[in-house]
Structure formats: C-alpha cells, structure tokens
Design a protein around this motif. Structure first.
Motif: not given
Length: 526
Positions: A118-124, A44-46, A36-40, A110-115
């Motif tokens: 465009g949210i930052a990993e640190s925020t999650l 975010r990079q996009i 999931s982190r990879e998708k996130i 759960q919703s944001l972790a789907k990737g």
C-alpha cells in the motif's frame, strides 16, 4: 526470470544475494517495471479506500503495537506516518557499513515493489533515487530485536524521505537538509500506512545475511585452496579426497570440497614425491578437510537458500491482499533467517578453528624435511611460533561469539511483541566472526607458503604454484625473525580481495583445467 546481466526489475525479477551485491556496486541497473507499478498503484488505492470508509485496519487508521486499538482519524493518518519514523529512530552505536545500508534500500525496494504494501509509487521512486545516486542513509548498528521488523534501523534508513537524518553522499557525511539543497529534492508527504510499510520488515537482518553469504563463500573457497597448500607443504595424503570415499557418505558440501582439493593437488611434483611413503594416515586437520569444510559449506548453502526466499518475499505488516482482505500477521519476524545466520556463524568459526589446527601442525616439525617452527635456525629465532598465538586468540574469540543470538528473546512493546528473533545481533556477530576467519586464513596462507619452501626444487600443481609465486612477490621467505605483523597485513589484504580465487580462476581458464563438481552451481551466489 528477466535477463539481469545489466538490468534488474524490482518486484518482478528474482533477487539473489549476488544480484543484490551487483546492484549495490553499480554493476546492474535497477528499475521498476510498468507491471510492478500497476500493482503498486492498485495496492495504494486500496489503502486510500480503507481510510475513506473508516473501518479500523491495523496500521492504516489505528495506532501501532500496544496502541493497535487506538483509532486514528482520517486527518491524523498522515501525521502518524511522519511520527512513526521519528519515534522509532532510536538506534545507537557506530553506523553500519555504507554498502550494507545500500543493500537495505535495495532489499526494501524489492519487497515493497511486489505491490502488497500500500505504499505510494512516488515513495518507491525516491528510494530508487537514493540507490542510483549513492545517497545512502546513515544507520546506527544497534537497536533492533529483529521481530516487529528491524524497526529502529529501518526508521533511520528512511528519515531522509522526510528531510531528517544524515546520508553518505559523494564521500562525505551530510545532513539530509544539505542533501536537499545540493540536489533540489523536497521532503515527501507520506500517506496512510507508508511509514509502517517502510519500517516493518527484515531488511537489516537480510542485508547482513547477504554480506555473510558473500564473505563466507569467499572464506570457504580460499580455505579449500589454502588447505590444499598445507597438505602439499606437510606432504599429506591425497587419498582422503577420492570420490569413491565420499560417494559412500554423499553430503553435498563434502563431495564439493573433496573434489576441489583433489583437483588442486593434481599434477603436483610434491605429492608425487611421497606417493609410496609409509605414513598410514594424517591428523584430522588435513584428513578431514572434506568433512569439516564440507559441513560449513552445507550450513552456508542452507542460509543461501533461505535468504533467497526472504529476498523475494513481502515482509512488512499489514499485508494488503485486496480491498476485502487485509491481514495483520507476522511476516516481519526474523526467526527464519536468525537461526540460519547463527548456524552460518558457527560454520565460519569452525573454518577458522581447523585452520588454526593446521597452522599448529605445521609448526610441530613432524613432517619430513620441514623444520620445527618452520625455520632452520631456531633458538635465536622464534620462527612462526607466535603467529599461531594470534590464530589461537582469534579462534577462541570466535568460539565466544558462537552463542546463538536467536536462542534469546526479550519481550518488547508492552508484551505485544513477546517473542523476538535477535537476528539483527546474529547478523552483526556473524560478520565479526568471518572477519576473524579471514585473518586466520591469511596466517595459514603465510604458514603453508613457508612450508612449501622446504620442498624445493619440487613444484606444486599449476594453480597452487601460481598462488605461491604471487605470495612471494608480496611476502618473502623468512630465514630469520622479522616484524611478522607486516606480513600478516599483506596476507589479510590478499584474502579480503579474493586474490587467490582470481588466480585460481585465471589458471583454470588459461590451462583449460577444471575444479567443477556436480554441485558447483549450488555453491555460487548468483
């Protein structure tokens, strides 16, 4: 799906209402997997690339709502994210229940972790910290129209990320500044689109729906049990619960309820005592329990199924599909849940409505051996007459609350958001109706037990007999008037704490009984 007995992976595992509640109560640990982190990170990079290129994309480098055509410079995109949390924090009214606010955090993660947000990993990670440490933001109950996401409540939910707002922490309500001093946390610097991703979504509606699913399931299960007790107390017929009847009209809820009630009445000396009576048929409040409780079961099942889709969906806006495709759509619109919540609200009200009718029936004195008003020495005593006044008041209040919130829509955002769901209002209202139903069922429990007393020395079946014994430890038989409000409060606690469900499950296990039907798994929340 991964094994979620003690662990849940946000964005990867399948979330249900039951699992969300277990996470909220600390029974399951939630984490974010590396997949999931990879998708996130990719999502975010996009967003970062879009900002660098400068092509206008709604919510990333434009204003919001009616300001969608206003271009925002690269330098101002970060300021915009902080501003949106502050400007949209306009909620009013009492704070929502802390557990519902925690559920909002869980569902949003759960919703944001789907990737796709465009949210930052640190925020999650910070959101997860709040969940793990029970630092739950204070969220006012009013202010959402349930369409451009639950904007106001979600803004309050995430103010603590930028050092604003208040939280419930270690039994106290404190400012986020006080929380930061106690925990050494620091304010997050939100990047492009993050503020919008946080406040767009249906998590206020969905969190209330999770509680509706849990509490209504409890009421439905207990209504079947208490209804069976009333059938015994009034010596009703068991024939309306035969499977042969319901196989000819095979609604899932009807079959499930009929099977449960028939199983609860099995082995009852009270039922055997009048097996050859000449009564042709019972009033509808007894005879039609499978049809009425069953219809409410079907409505509950509809909400549960739709909610499960929502819990595993991406509901913010815009959605980041890939670098070439960012879609500004309407996945934040609460209509799919709003209508189902209104349906469930009506279903809950009907459980209370028919329960009130059974209570009234018990007072009439038309059942052999059961005195009018459930007391032998009436005249000087009013018996159980006034308890039914309370259930009539509650049932009537519920009817007034059944107007569907989703039938209304008031345009907002200068007409940009010209149709809204009002699902947030429906969710709050449904919980109020269910709380009233809990009180009605508590009074029916007391009434059924009082009727039971006049069947002695005959015994009930093993499950209902144990429930009767438990109730008598808390509430003695009433041979004369007393302050019945005290009895009612004890009954309400029994209902709210699901004690008769626990007794039922314990007796089933101990005596190797069964209340199973072919649809039992569908009527569970896990």
């Amino acid at each position: 799906m991964s094994d979620t007995s003690h662990h849940f992976s946000f964005g990867e595992d399948h979330l249900t209402a039951g699992i969300a509640i277990q996470i909220a109560r600390g029974e399951i640990k939630g984490t974010i997997s590396e997949a999931s982190r990879e998708k996130i990170r990719n999502s975010r990079q996009i967003v970062e690339n879009i900002v660098e290129k400068g092509h206008p994309v709604y919510g990333i480098n434009t204003g919001f709502g009616p300001l969608c055509t206003t271009k925002i410079s690269k330098e101002e995109t970060k300021i915009l994210q902080s501003n949106i949390l502050q400007s949209h924090s306009v909620g009013v009214g009492e704070p929502i229940d802390t557990e519902i606010a925690k559920l909002m955090l869980i569902l949003k993660l759960q919703s944001l972790a789907k990737g796709y947000s465009g949210i930052a990993e640190s925020t999650l990670d910070r959101i997860l910290w709040h969940i793990d440490n029970d630092a739950i933001p204070v969220v006012p109950c009013q202010g959402s129209v349930g369409a451009s996401g639950d904007l106001a409540p979600l803004s309050h939910l995430f103010l603590p990320l930028i050092s604003l707002g208040k939280v419930e922490f270690q039994g106290k309500t404190i400012t986020t500044g006080e929380l930061f001093k106690a925990t050494k946390l620091q304010s997050l610097d939100l990047g492009p689109k993050e503020g919008l991703a946080l406040i767009n979504g249906t998590q206020f509606i969905a969190a209330h729906a999770v509680k509706v699913v849990e509490k209504l399931q409890s009421c439905l299960s207990q209504a079947d049990i208490i209804g069976a007790m009333m059938i015994e107390g009034l010596q009703g017929s068991v024939k309306p619960f035969y499977k042969e009847l319901h196989a000819l009209r095979p609604f899932k809820g009807n079959i499930h309820v009929a099977s449960r009630v028939k199983s609860l009445l099995k082995g009852s000396e009270i039922m055997e005592d009048h097996i050859d009576c000449d009564r042709v048929q019972d009033p509808y409040s007894l005879r039609c329990i499978p049809q009425v409780h069953g219809a409410s079961r079907n409505a509950w099942l509809h909400l549960k199924e739709l909610l499960e889709v929502e819990l595993n969906s991406v509901t913010d806006n815009p959605i980041i599909i890939n670098e070439d495709l960012t879609i500004s759509g309407g996945s934040f619109h609460g209509q799919p849940l709003a209508m189902a919540i209104d349906y469930a609200c009506l279903a809950a009200s009907e459980v209370g409505n028919i329960s009130d009718r059974r209570i009234y029936l018990a007072l009439e004195g038309n059942s052999p051996g059961v005195p009018k008003l459930l007391m032998e020495d009436t005249g000087i005593n009013s018996g159980y007459m006034i308890l039914q006044y309370t259930t009539a008041a509650l049932a009537s209040e519920n009817k007034g609350l059944c107007f569907p919130s989703s039938a209304d829509s008031i345009p907002t955002s200068l007409g940009q958001e010209d149709h809204v769901s009002m699902g947030s209002i429906g969710g709050r209202k449904a919980l109020r109706v269910i709380e009233n139903v809990e009180k009605i069922l508590a009074i029916e429990l007391l009434t059924a037990a009082q009727a039971f007393e006049f069947r002695k020395p005959l015994k009930s079946g093993p499950i209902l007999d144990e429930i009767y014994k438990l109730l008598r430890k808390e509430v003695p038989f009433a041979s004369k008037d007393r302050v019945f409000a005290d009895d009612i409060e004890k009954g309400i606690k029994i209902i709210q704490n699901k004690i008769i469900i626990d007794i039922t499950n314990n007796v089933i296990k101990k005596k190797n009984l069964t209340l199973e039907t072919q649809f039992s798994n569908e009527f569970e929340i896990y």
